[in-house]
Design a protein around this motif. Structure first.
Motif, PDB file in Angstrom:
ATOM      1  N   SER A  87     112.075  32.996 -69.235  1.00 50.11           N
ATOM      2  CA  SER A  87     112.204  34.412 -69.551  1.00 50.11           C
ATOM      3  C   SER A  87     110.943  35.118 -69.065  1.00 50.11           C
ATOM      4  CB  SER A  87     112.350  34.601 -71.061  1.00 50.11           C
ATOM      5  OG  SER A  87     111.133  34.234 -71.705  1.00 50.11           O
ATOM      6  N   LEU A  88     110.919  36.434 -69.189  1.00 50.09           N
ATOM      7  CA  LEU A  88     109.740  37.201 -68.801  1.00 50.09           C
ATOM      8  C   LEU A  88     108.513  36.715 -69.569  1.00 50.09           C
ATOM      9  CD1 LEU A  88     108.438  39.488 -67.231  1.00 50.09           C
ATOM     10  CD2 LEU A  88     109.204  41.072 -69.018  1.00 50.09           C
ATOM     11  N   THR A  89     108.666  36.483 -70.863  1.00 44.12           N
ATOM     12  CA  THR A  89     107.554  35.995 -71.685  1.00 44.12           C
ATOM     13  C   THR A  89     107.079  34.633 -71.202  1.00 44.12           C
ATOM     14  OG1 THR A  89     108.454  37.192 -73.580  1.00 44.12           O
ATOM     15  CG2 THR A  89     106.851  35.453 -74.046  1.00 44.12           C
ATOM     16  N   GLY A  90     108.024  33.734 -70.925  1.00 43.10           N
ATOM     17  CA  GLY A  90     107.667  32.393 -70.451  1.00 43.10           C
ATOM     18  C   GLY A  90     106.934  32.424 -69.125  1.00 43.10           C
ATOM     19  N   ILE A  91     107.405  33.271 -68.216  1.00 40.33           N
ATOM     20  CA  ILE A  91     106.769  33.369 -66.897  1.00 40.33           C
ATOM     21  C   ILE A  91     105.381  33.988 -67.020  1.00 40.33           C
ATOM     22  CG2 ILE A  91     106.936  34.456 -64.624  1.00 40.33           C
ATOM     23  CD1 ILE A  91     110.000  34.011 -64.881  1.00 40.33           C
ATOM     24  N   ARG A  92     105.243  34.961 -67.905  1.00 40.48           N
ATOM     25  CA  ARG A  92     103.916  35.565 -68.110  1.00 40.48           C
ATOM     26  C   ARG A  92     102.932  34.551 -68.675  1.00 40.48           C
ATOM     27  NH1 ARG A  92     105.722  41.558 -70.209  1.00 40.48           N
ATOM     28  NH2 ARG A  92     105.953  42.462 -68.135  1.00 40.48           N
ATOM     29  N   LYS A  93     103.403  33.642 -69.530  1.00 37.84           N
ATOM     30  CA  LYS A  93     102.534  32.579 -70.056  1.00 37.84           C
ATOM     31  C   LYS A  93     102.070  31.663 -68.930  1.00 37.84           C
ATOM     32  CE  LYS A  93     104.452  32.405 -74.732  1.00 37.84           C
ATOM     33  NZ  LYS A  93     105.264  31.637 -75.691  1.00 37.84           N
ATOM     34  N   VAL A  94     102.991  31.328 -68.031  1.00 39.06           N
ATOM     35  CA  VAL A  94     102.640  30.499 -66.872  1.00 39.06           C
ATOM     36  C   VAL A  94     101.624  31.248 -66.010  1.00 39.06           C
ATOM     37  CG1 VAL A  94     103.531  29.454 -64.741  1.00 39.06           C
ATOM     38  CG2 VAL A  94     104.839  29.263 -66.856  1.00 39.06           C
ATOM     39  N   PHE A 138     111.586  25.321 -60.229  1.00 41.43           N
ATOM     40  CA  PHE A 138     111.079  26.598 -60.738  1.00 41.43           C
ATOM     41  C   PHE A 138     111.660  27.802 -60.002  1.00 41.43           C
ATOM     42  CE2 PHE A 138     108.025  30.112 -60.609  1.00 41.43           C
ATOM     43  CZ  PHE A 138     107.926  30.387 -61.965  1.00 41.43           C
ATOM     44  N   TYR A 139     111.532  27.840 -58.686  1.00 37.79           N
ATOM     45  CA  TYR A 139     111.946  29.014 -57.926  1.00 37.79           C
ATOM     46  C   TYR A 139     113.462  29.214 -57.974  1.00 37.79           C
ATOM     47  CZ  TYR A 139     107.157  29.248 -56.337  1.00 37.79           C
ATOM     48  OH  TYR A 139     105.796  29.344 -56.304  1.00 37.79           O
ATOM     49  N   THR A 171     115.458  28.197 -60.385  1.00 36.22           N
ATOM     50  CA  THR A 171     115.813  28.576 -61.749  1.00 36.22           C
ATOM     51  C   THR A 171     115.479  30.036 -62.018  1.00 36.22           C
ATOM     52  OG1 THR A 171     115.424  26.307 -62.465  1.00 36.22           O
ATOM     53  CG2 THR A 171     115.497  27.979 -64.177  1.00 36.22           C
ATOM     54  N   VAL A 172     114.300  30.471 -61.583  1.00 37.70           N
ATOM     55  CA  VAL A 172     113.912  31.866 -61.785  1.00 37.70           C
ATOM     56  C   VAL A 172     114.855  32.787 -61.002  1.00 37.70           C
ATOM     57  CG1 VAL A 172     112.117  33.581 -61.309  1.00 37.70           C
ATOM     58  CG2 VAL A 172     111.510  31.403 -62.355  1.00 37.70           C
ATOM     59  N   SER A 173     115.238  32.380 -59.817  1.00 40.25           N
ATOM     60  CA  SER A 173     116.164  33.166 -59.011  1.00 40.25           C
ATOM     61  C   SER A 173     117.503  33.323 -59.742  1.00 40.25           C
ATOM     62  CB  SER A 173     116.383  32.487 -57.662  1.00 40.25           C
ATOM     63  OG  SER A 173     117.336  33.181 -56.905  1.00 40.25           O
ATOM     64  N   ARG A 174     117.995  32.228 -60.315  1.00 39.84           N
ATOM     65  CA  ARG A 174     119.250  32.309 -61.082  1.00 39.84           C
ATOM     66  C   ARG A 174     119.085  33.194 -62.307  1.00 39.84           C
ATOM     67  NH1 ARG A 174     119.776  26.815 -59.590  1.00 39.84           N
ATOM     68  NH2 ARG A 174     118.878  26.108 -61.546  1.00 39.84           N
ATOM     69  N   GLU A 175     117.930  33.118 -62.963  1.00 42.70           N
ATOM     70  CA  GLU A 175     117.670  33.946 -64.145  1.00 42.70           C
ATOM     71  C   GLU A 175     117.676  35.427 -63.769  1.00 42.70           C
ATOM     72  OE1 GLU A 175     117.131  34.852 -68.077  1.00 42.70           O
ATOM     73  OE2 GLU A 175     117.603  32.906 -67.215  1.00 42.70           O
ATOM     74  N   VAL A 176     117.039  35.784 -62.653  1.00 46.40           N
ATOM     75  CA  VAL A 176     117.017  37.174 -62.192  1.00 46.40           C
ATOM     76  C   VAL A 176     118.444  37.624 -61.873  1.00 46.40           C
ATOM     77  CG1 VAL A 176     116.282  38.687 -60.295  1.00 46.40           C
ATOM     78  CG2 VAL A 176     114.628  37.156 -61.398  1.00 46.40           C
ATOM     79  N   ARG A 177     119.206  36.758 -61.211  1.00 51.31           N
ATOM     80  CA  ARG A 177     120.593  37.096 -60.884  1.00 51.31           C
ATOM     81  C   ARG A 177     121.407  37.329 -62.163  1.00 51.31           C
ATOM     82  NH1 ARG A 177     122.021  32.753 -58.082  1.00 51.31           N
ATOM     83  NH2 ARG A 177     123.139  31.800 -59.805  1.00 51.31           N
ATOM     84  N   VAL A 216     110.590  40.494 -64.260  1.00 58.10           N
ATOM     85  CA  VAL A 216     110.502  39.054 -63.986  1.00 58.10           C
ATOM     86  C   VAL A 216     110.062  38.845 -62.541  1.00 58.10           C
ATOM     87  CG1 VAL A 216     111.818  36.907 -63.742  1.00 58.10           C
ATOM     88  CG2 VAL A 216     112.157  38.348 -65.758  1.00 58.10           C
ATOM     89  N   GLU A 217     110.656  39.593 -61.623  1.00 59.41           N
ATOM     90  CA  GLU A 217     110.286  39.472 -60.207  1.00 59.41           C
ATOM     91  C   GLU A 217     108.818  39.817 -59.983  1.00 59.41           C
ATOM     92  OE1 GLU A 217     113.306  42.053 -58.563  1.00 59.41           O
ATOM     93  OE2 GLU A 217     114.396  40.317 -57.769  1.00 59.41           O
TER      94      GLU A 217
END
Length: 184
Positions: A52-59, A76-77, A79-85, A99-100
Motif C-alpha cells: 500500500s502507499l503506507t507500506g511503500i513509504r516505509k520502504v 516488487f515492481y 506487484t506494485v504495478s498490479r496494485e496501481v492498476r 503510490v507511483e
C-alpha cells in the motif's frame, strides 16, 4: 515457501501433481514461490508484504536512511504495478498517483546506490530482476567506456612516442650526419 493473502476465493486445483487450495478470501497461506506468482498474476492473492502507499513509504524511508540497497522482494515492481492498476480500476486515481510518486522516489534512491555499486565493482546482491537488468546494462556500458578511453590513451601514447622518436632520430642525424650507422 512464500506467504500470500488470498484476495478472492480459490477452488482446489491440481498443479503438476500437487493439490493447491481451496483458499478463502482473507486467508493467509504459505505456498511455493512459483505457485504464489501464479496466484498473484491471476489476482487470487497478493504478497503479505505491504504494498500500500503506507507500506511503500516505509520502504522509502528505510532506503533513504541506509547506505546500502534495502532488500526488496523479487516481485516488487510487478506487484506494485498490479496494485496501481487495481487502484485505478477502483477509481482511486489520486491514491494510485501517490503510490507511483513514492515508487519513483524509491527508484531514484536505488538507481543512485546501484550506480555507485557498479562503479565500485560491488555486488548488489539479490535485487529484483528489473534492477538486475539495469545493473547489467550499467556494468556493460561502464566496461565499454573504460575500454574506449583506454584505447584513446594508448593511441595518444603511441602517437606521442612516435613524435619523440622522430625528434630523437633528427637529433642523431644532426650529430652524425646522413650516414648514421651506429651499429657498425
Amino acid at each position: 515457501m512464500k506467504k500470500v493473502e488470498v484476495i478472492q476465493d480459490f477452488p482446489e486445483v491440481e498443479l503438476v501433481g500437487r493439490k493447491l487450495g481451496p483458499f478463502k478470501e482473507g486467508e493467509e497461506v504459505e505456498v511455493r514461490p512459483w505457485e504464489a506468482s501464479i496466484l498473484e498474476e491471476r489476482d487470487f492473492a497478493r504478497p503479505v508484504r505491504d504494498f500500500s502507499l503506507t507500506g511503500i513509504r516505509k520502504v522509502l524511508i528505510r532506503e533513504e536512511k541506509s547506505s546500502r540497497l534495502e532488500e526488496l522482494p523479487s516481485s516488487f515492481y510487478r506487484t506494485v504495478s498490479r496494485e496501481v492498476r487495481r487502484l485505478r480500476e477502483r477509481g482511486e486515481i489520486e491514491k494510485a498517483g501517490e503510490v507511483e510518486e513514492a515508487v519513483e522516489s524509491l527508484v531514484n534512491f536505488r538507481i543512485q546506490k546501484l550506480a555507485r555499486m557498479i562503479i565500485s565493482s560491488v555486488d548488489p546482491g539479490e535485487i529484483p530482476a528489473e534492477e538486475q537488468v539495469l545493473a547489467n546494462l550499467l556494468a556493460q556500458t561502464l566496461s565499454f567506456w573504460e575500454h574506449s578511453v583506454g584505447r584513446v590513451f594508448e593511441k595518444n601514447i603511441d602517437k606521442e612516442a612516435g613524435i619523440h622518436a622522430k625528434k630523437v632520430w633528427r637529433n642523431i642525424q644532426g650529430i652524425v650526419g646522413e650516414q648514421a650507422d651506429i651499429q657498425g
